[in-house]
Design a protein around this motif. Structure first.
Motif, PDB file in Angstrom:
ATOM      1  N   ALA A  86       0.818  -1.207   0.000  1.00 29.52           N
ATOM      2  CA  ALA A  86       0.000   0.000   0.000  1.00 29.52           C
ATOM      3  C   ALA A  86       0.861   1.271   0.000  1.00 29.52           C
ATOM      4  O   ALA A  86       0.335   2.368  -0.142  1.00 29.52           O
ATOM      5  CB  ALA A  86      -0.933   0.001   1.201  1.00 29.52           C
ATOM      6  N   GLY A  87       2.164   1.097   0.188  1.00 30.48           N
ATOM      7  CA  GLY A  87       3.058   2.259   0.227  1.00 30.48           C
ATOM      8  C   GLY A  87       2.890   3.097   1.481  1.00 30.48           C
ATOM      9  O   GLY A  87       3.163   4.299   1.472  1.00 30.48           O
ATOM     10  N   VAL A  88       2.468   2.459   2.566  1.00 32.90           N
ATOM     11  CA  VAL A  88       2.224   3.155   3.823  1.00 32.90           C
ATOM     12  C   VAL A  88       3.343   2.838   4.807  1.00 32.90           C
ATOM     13  O   VAL A  88       3.693   1.673   5.003  1.00 32.90           O
ATOM     14  CB  VAL A  88       0.861   2.740   4.436  1.00 32.90           C
ATOM     15  CG1 VAL A  88       0.665   3.357   5.809  1.00 32.90           C
ATOM     16  CG2 VAL A  88      -0.269   3.124   3.501  1.00 32.90           C
ATOM     17  N   GLU A  89       3.892   3.869   5.420  1.00 33.19           N
ATOM     18  CA  GLU A  89       4.897   3.689   6.463  1.00 33.19           C
ATOM     19  C   GLU A  89       4.293   4.116   7.792  1.00 33.19           C
ATOM     20  O   GLU A  89       4.065   5.302   8.021  1.00 33.19           O
ATOM     21  CB  GLU A  89       6.136   4.522   6.159  1.00 33.19           C
ATOM     22  CG  GLU A  89       6.878   4.058   4.923  1.00 33.19           C
ATOM     23  CD  GLU A  89       8.129   4.863   4.647  1.00 33.19           C
ATOM     24  OE1 GLU A  89       8.645   5.517   5.582  1.00 33.19           O
ATOM     25  OE2 GLU A  89       8.576   4.832   3.496  1.00 33.19           O
ATOM     26  N   ALA A  90       4.037   3.143   8.637  1.00 34.03           N
ATOM     27  CA  ALA A  90       3.455   3.417   9.951  1.00 34.03           C
ATOM     28  C   ALA A  90       4.497   3.115  11.016  1.00 34.03           C
ATOM     29  O   ALA A  90       5.183   2.091  10.938  1.00 34.03           O
ATOM     30  CB  ALA A  90       2.213   2.556  10.170  1.00 34.03           C
ATOM     31  N   PRO A  91       4.637   3.979  12.022  1.00 39.25           N
ATOM     32  CA  PRO A  91       5.664   3.749  13.040  1.00 39.25           C
ATOM     33  C   PRO A  91       5.501   2.443  13.808  1.00 39.25           C
ATOM     34  O   PRO A  91       6.486   1.766  14.106  1.00 39.25           O
ATOM     35  CB  PRO A  91       5.544   4.955  13.977  1.00 39.25           C
ATOM     36  CG  PRO A  91       4.350   5.714  13.547  1.00 39.25           C
ATOM     37  CD  PRO A  91       3.896   5.205  12.239  1.00 39.25           C
ATOM     38  N   GLU A  92       4.272   2.057  14.113  1.00 41.69           N
ATOM     39  CA  GLU A  92       4.068   0.814  14.864  1.00 41.69           C
ATOM     40  C   GLU A  92       4.439  -0.412  14.031  1.00 41.69           C
ATOM     41  O   GLU A  92       4.943  -1.400  14.566  1.00 41.69           O
ATOM     42  CB  GLU A  92       2.644   0.702  15.416  1.00 41.69           C
ATOM     43  CG  GLU A  92       1.546   0.798  14.397  1.00 41.69           C
ATOM     44  CD  GLU A  92       1.118   2.208  14.049  1.00 41.69           C
ATOM     45  OE1 GLU A  92      -0.042   2.376  13.641  1.00 41.69           O
ATOM     46  OE2 GLU A  92       1.915   3.146  14.167  1.00 41.69           O
ATOM     47  N   VAL A  93       4.232  -0.343  12.734  1.00 39.26           N
ATOM     48  CA  VAL A  93       4.628  -1.440  11.848  1.00 39.26           C
ATOM     49  C   VAL A  93       6.154  -1.515  11.779  1.00 39.26           C
ATOM     50  O   VAL A  93       6.734  -2.599  11.806  1.00 39.26           O
ATOM     51  CB  VAL A  93       4.006  -1.276  10.447  1.00 39.26           C
ATOM     52  CG1 VAL A  93       4.516  -2.350   9.497  1.00 39.26           C
ATOM     53  CG2 VAL A  93       2.483  -1.333  10.536  1.00 39.26           C
TER      54      VAL A  93
END
Length: 176
Positions: A86-93
């Motif tokens: 999805a091209g998403v950078e999440a800190p928790e991931v």
């Protein structure tokens, strides 16, 4: 069984950790002398609840970031891949991804245990607990085999690690 984590975001995650700790107390105290099958079932429940808290956290993050299809995924690696696609950078991931990559991290161990549990052999890998009757087996026993002393210590440490991760990442999640 507790309600699904997705029905109550942060409270549901904490509830899973609470249940894991309650079953771990049963396993290490009240059921210490129970049959191996009961103890293996409790061990499996501890692993499941800890892992499901992590999965629930990432699913909630996916909902926040609108990552399509993540609500049907049940492994940390599949959820991480969904974020990448999805091209998403999440800190928790990113935090969980880093923990899974470090072999010495308890999250990596927990992930491995859960993947093993989903295989054909499941968690029932140990034929009998140590006793005086099988003293030779006791001398050569792997202290990290399921239900051994080291394994139970590691389960306890994993519960603490997951609790710390949830509390660390809770600021990234939306509480309702």
């Amino acid at each position: 069984m507790s309600r699904m984590v997705r029905e109550n975001t942060v409270s549901g995650l904490r509830e899973r950790i609470y249940f894991a700790n309650a079953m771990l107390r049963q396993l290490t105290h009240d059921q210490r002398d129970a049959t191996p099958t009961l103890r293996l079932a409790l061990r499996g429940a501890v692993v499941f609840h800890l892992y499901s808290a992590l999965v629930g956290m990432i699913r909630q993050s996916a909902k926040t970031y609108q990552v399509a299809g993540a609500d049907s995924l049940f492994s940390l690696s599949a959820l991480e891949q969904a974020f990448v696609e999805a091209g998403v950078e999440a800190p928790e991931v990113a935090v969980l991804s880093q923990a899974r990559k470090e072999r010495g991290d308890l999250v990596a161990w927990l992930d491995s245990e859960m993947q093993t549990a989903l295989g054909a052999s499941g968690l029932a890998r140990r034929p009998a607990p140590p006793s005086e009757a099988n003293a030779l087996n006791l001398m050569a026993e792997d202290r990290y085999a399921p239900l051994a002393e080291g394994d139970l210590e590691r389960l306890s440490q994993a519960a603490s690690r997951v609790g710390e991760l949830i509390e660390h990442c809770v600021g990234y999640l939306e509480e309702w």
